[in-house]
Design a protein around this motif. Structure first.
Motif, short mmCIF file in Angstrom:
data_model
loop_
_atom_site.label_atom_id
_atom_site.label_comp_id
_atom_site.label_asym_id
_atom_site.label_seq_id
_atom_site.Cartn_x
_atom_site.Cartn_y
_atom_site.Cartn_z
N GLU A 262 3.72 55.46 -0.40
CA GLU A 262 3.69 56.87 -0.02
C GLU A 262 4.24 57.75 -1.12
OE1 GLU A 262 5.39 57.66 3.77
OE2 GLU A 262 4.07 56.30 4.86
N VAL A 263 4.98 57.17 -2.07
CA VAL A 263 5.48 57.91 -3.24
C VAL A 263 5.19 57.07 -4.48
CG1 VAL A 263 7.29 59.12 -1.98
CG2 VAL A 263 7.78 56.90 -3.01
N PRO A 264 5.00 57.70 -5.63
CA PRO A 264 4.73 56.94 -6.85
C PRO A 264 5.90 56.04 -7.23
CG PRO A 264 4.18 59.28 -7.12
CD PRO A 264 4.93 59.16 -5.84
N ASP A 265 5.61 55.04 -8.04
CA ASP A 265 6.64 54.16 -8.58
C ASP A 265 7.28 54.89 -9.77
OD1 ASP A 265 8.18 52.22 -9.78
OD2 ASP A 265 6.71 50.62 -9.53
N TRP A 266 8.31 55.66 -9.48
CA TRP A 266 8.91 56.50 -10.51
C TRP A 266 9.48 55.70 -11.66
CZ3 TRP A 266 6.81 60.80 -10.01
CH2 TRP A 266 6.68 61.46 -8.77
N ALA A 267 10.10 54.57 -11.37
CA ALA A 267 10.70 53.76 -12.43
C ALA A 267 9.63 53.28 -13.41
CB ALA A 267 11.45 52.58 -11.83
N PHE A 268 8.48 52.83 -12.88
CA PHE A 268 7.40 52.36 -13.74
C PHE A 268 6.80 53.50 -14.56
CE2 PHE A 268 2.80 51.77 -14.31
CZ PHE A 268 2.80 50.64 -15.11
N LEU A 269 6.53 54.63 -13.91
CA LEU A 269 5.96 55.76 -14.62
C LEU A 269 6.91 56.27 -15.71
CD1 LEU A 269 4.32 57.83 -11.73
CD2 LEU A 269 3.18 56.35 -13.40
N ARG A 270 8.21 56.30 -15.40
CA ARG A 270 9.18 56.77 -16.39
C ARG A 270 9.24 55.82 -17.58
NH1 ARG A 270 12.82 57.33 -13.12
NH2 ARG A 270 12.66 59.58 -12.78
N ALA A 271 9.20 54.53 -17.31
CA ALA A 271 9.27 53.54 -18.39
C ALA A 271 8.04 53.56 -19.27
CB ALA A 271 9.48 52.15 -17.80
N ASN A 272 6.90 54.00 -18.72
CA ASN A 272 5.63 53.98 -19.47
C ASN A 272 5.09 55.39 -19.71
OD1 ASN A 272 4.64 50.94 -19.59
ND2 ASN A 272 5.55 51.25 -17.56
N ARG A 273 5.95 56.39 -19.68
CA ARG A 273 5.50 57.77 -19.79
C ARG A 273 4.78 58.06 -21.10
NH1 ARG A 273 10.89 57.26 -20.30
NH2 ARG A 273 11.95 58.14 -22.13
N GLU A 274 5.08 57.31 -22.17
CA GLU A 274 4.43 57.54 -23.45
C GLU A 274 2.99 57.02 -23.47
OE1 GLU A 274 6.74 55.74 -26.45
OE2 GLU A 274 8.53 56.98 -26.10
N LYS A 275 2.65 56.16 -22.51
CA LYS A 275 1.33 55.52 -22.50
C LYS A 275 0.39 56.07 -21.45
CE LYS A 275 2.29 50.86 -24.27
NZ LYS A 275 2.12 49.41 -23.95
N ILE A 276 0.82 57.06 -20.67
CA ILE A 276 0.06 57.46 -19.49
C ILE A 276 -0.35 58.94 -19.55
CG2 ILE A 276 0.21 57.77 -16.98
CD1 ILE A 276 2.04 55.34 -16.89
N ALA A 277 -1.57 59.22 -19.08
CA ALA A 277 -2.05 60.60 -18.89
C ALA A 277 -2.86 60.65 -17.61
CB ALA A 277 -2.88 61.05 -20.09
N PHE A 278 -2.82 61.78 -16.91
CA PHE A 278 -3.57 61.94 -15.67
C PHE A 278 -4.38 63.23 -15.71
CE2 PHE A 278 0.08 59.44 -13.82
CZ PHE A 278 -0.65 58.30 -13.53
N LEU A 279 -5.59 63.16 -15.14
CA LEU A 279 -6.41 64.35 -14.89
C LEU A 279 -6.58 64.49 -13.38
CD1 LEU A 279 -8.35 66.67 -15.74
CD2 LEU A 279 -10.19 64.95 -15.71
N PHE A 280 -6.09 65.59 -12.82
CA PHE A 280 -6.23 65.87 -11.40
C PHE A 280 -7.32 66.92 -11.17
CE2 PHE A 280 -2.14 63.89 -11.53
CZ PHE A 280 -1.93 63.35 -10.27
N GLY A 281 -7.88 66.92 -9.97
CA GLY A 281 -8.89 67.90 -9.62
C GLY A 281 -8.38 68.84 -8.54
N LEU A 282 -9.03 69.99 -8.43
CA LEU A 282 -8.69 70.93 -7.37
C LEU A 282 -9.27 70.44 -6.04
CD1 LEU A 282 -9.46 74.28 -9.22
CD2 LEU A 282 -7.19 73.31 -8.74
N ASP A 283 -8.53 70.64 -4.97
CA ASP A 283 -9.01 70.31 -3.63
C ASP A 283 -9.48 68.86 -3.53
OD1 ASP A 283 -9.51 70.85 -0.96
OD2 ASP A 283 -11.57 71.47 -1.31
#
Length: 344
Positions: A262-283
């Motif tokens: 129900e919530v993102p894995d913050w520890a994983f995202l923080r540890a890999n923040r240099e390797k990750i990008a996201f594109l979100f859409g409206l609605d």
């Protein structure tokens, strides 16, 4: 899940893209010439390979001398032919210096290769990890993962399992967490949870697929695919309107709702923040903007962008959407190349 350079703000961090096992790689194409105008378009090839005993459908465009390999993970349904325009556009815009491979989900295809067996989200994740190990075990070409919808979650799991293999990971319209406020998700969750309803829906879908092709295409074109490309309509009629495919789509969806947090894995995202990008859409109820806002507040270093061109979650079902998203990915790569070159 089920089936926008750019007018958006892309935040690119000052981090080199092409690093692999301690070695930094440079892209041979210069920023000013990397684009479709510098290369004759090349058609994507379809082939089937065996991964852990399972027939696996691939759509790929091979570079003669790649300095980057893009591995694309589809959403659900995981039918690679939906992404043909996207794969070809991405290859063209990278100037032929990168190979692009889209790997389909097991049993999301026209032929029932697995004799009616159903595959969960975790099995599809394991399948992609095994494919990568099998096909790219000895390759030293930097690997860029691109995932669409639930394919973004799968890509994150590949990064988790094989961090040394993955140089960068881009999630498109990402389905990363459950969205309790979405009526569509609640409806699909309830349908997928009942084997009886899943069987009934799959039978109805298969009955449409058994009609003469001109009738099934007319129905799809005037219902789901009013704005879709002929390629997407054909992919739907050929692959999705099959009993085994629809059962697998719904079974995978059922396991998605069980496995996703129900919530993102913050520890994983923080540890890999240099390797990750996201594109979100409206609605987009699969990747709602409140998830982007949570990521931005919690881990502001991650590269985030919002597509505002109206291409929707099913971007690959239109040629314009496929080209726009490919342009966005290339813009990220170009920015990273410039940063990396400045550091050399």
């Amino acid at each position: 899940m089920l089936l926008r350079p750019p007018c958006l703000a892309v935040v690119v961090r000052s981090l080199p893209l092409f690093r692999h096992c301690g070695t930094r790689f440079g892209f041979k194409c210069e920023f000013g010439v990397m684009g479709r105008e510098s290369l004759t378009s090349k058609a994507a090839n379809f082939r089937i390979c065996n991964v852990s005993g399972c027939a696996t459908e691939l759509l790929e465009v091979r570079s003669e001398d790649p300095t980057l390999h893009v591995l694309f993970i589809p959403g659900n349904p995981g039918i690679v032919t939906y992404y043909k325009d996207f794969v070809e556009s991405l290859y063209d815009q990278l100037g032929g210096s990168a190979s692009v491979t889209a790997v389909g989900h097991i049993s999301h295809s026209k032929k029932d290769w697995e004799n009616g067996r159903f595959f969960s989200l975790q099995e599809q994740i394991d399948h992609k990890v095994e494919f990568m190990r099998q096909e790219m075990q000895n390759s030293r070409t930097p690997l860029l993962l691109v995932g669409h919808s639930i394919g973004s979650y799968i890509s994150m799991e590949i990064l988790r399992k094989c961090p040394e293999k993955v140089t960068y990971c881009i999630g498109l319209y990402p389905f990363l967490t459950l969205n309790p406020g979405s009526m569509k998700q609640s409806m699909i969750k309830n349908i997928s949870a009942s084997s009886i309803i899943c069987a009934a829906v799959s039978l109805i879908v298969a009955s449409l697929g058994s009609l003469p092709s001109r009738f099934s295409r007319f129905i799809v074109a005037n219902s789901l695919g009013k704005s879709w490309s002929p390629l997407a309509i054909k992919a739907t009629c050929t692959h999705l309107l099959q009993y085994h495919t629809m059962r697998n789509v719904l079974f995978m969806a059922m396991t998605e709702f069980k496995q996703l947090p129900e919530v993102p894995d913050w520890a994983f995202l923080r540890a890999n923040r240099e390797k990750i990008a996201f594109l979100f859409g409206l609605d987009d109820h699969w990747g709602p903007l409140h998830v982007l806002e949570e990521i931005s507040k919690t881990i502001p270093e991650i590269t985030l962008a919002i597509e505002r061109e109206g291409h929707t979650h099913s971007f690959s079902c239109t040629e314009a959407g496929s080209v726009w998203v490919a342009e966005h990915i290339v813009s990220l790569i170009k920015a990273r190349i410039l940063t990396s070159n400045q550091r050399i």
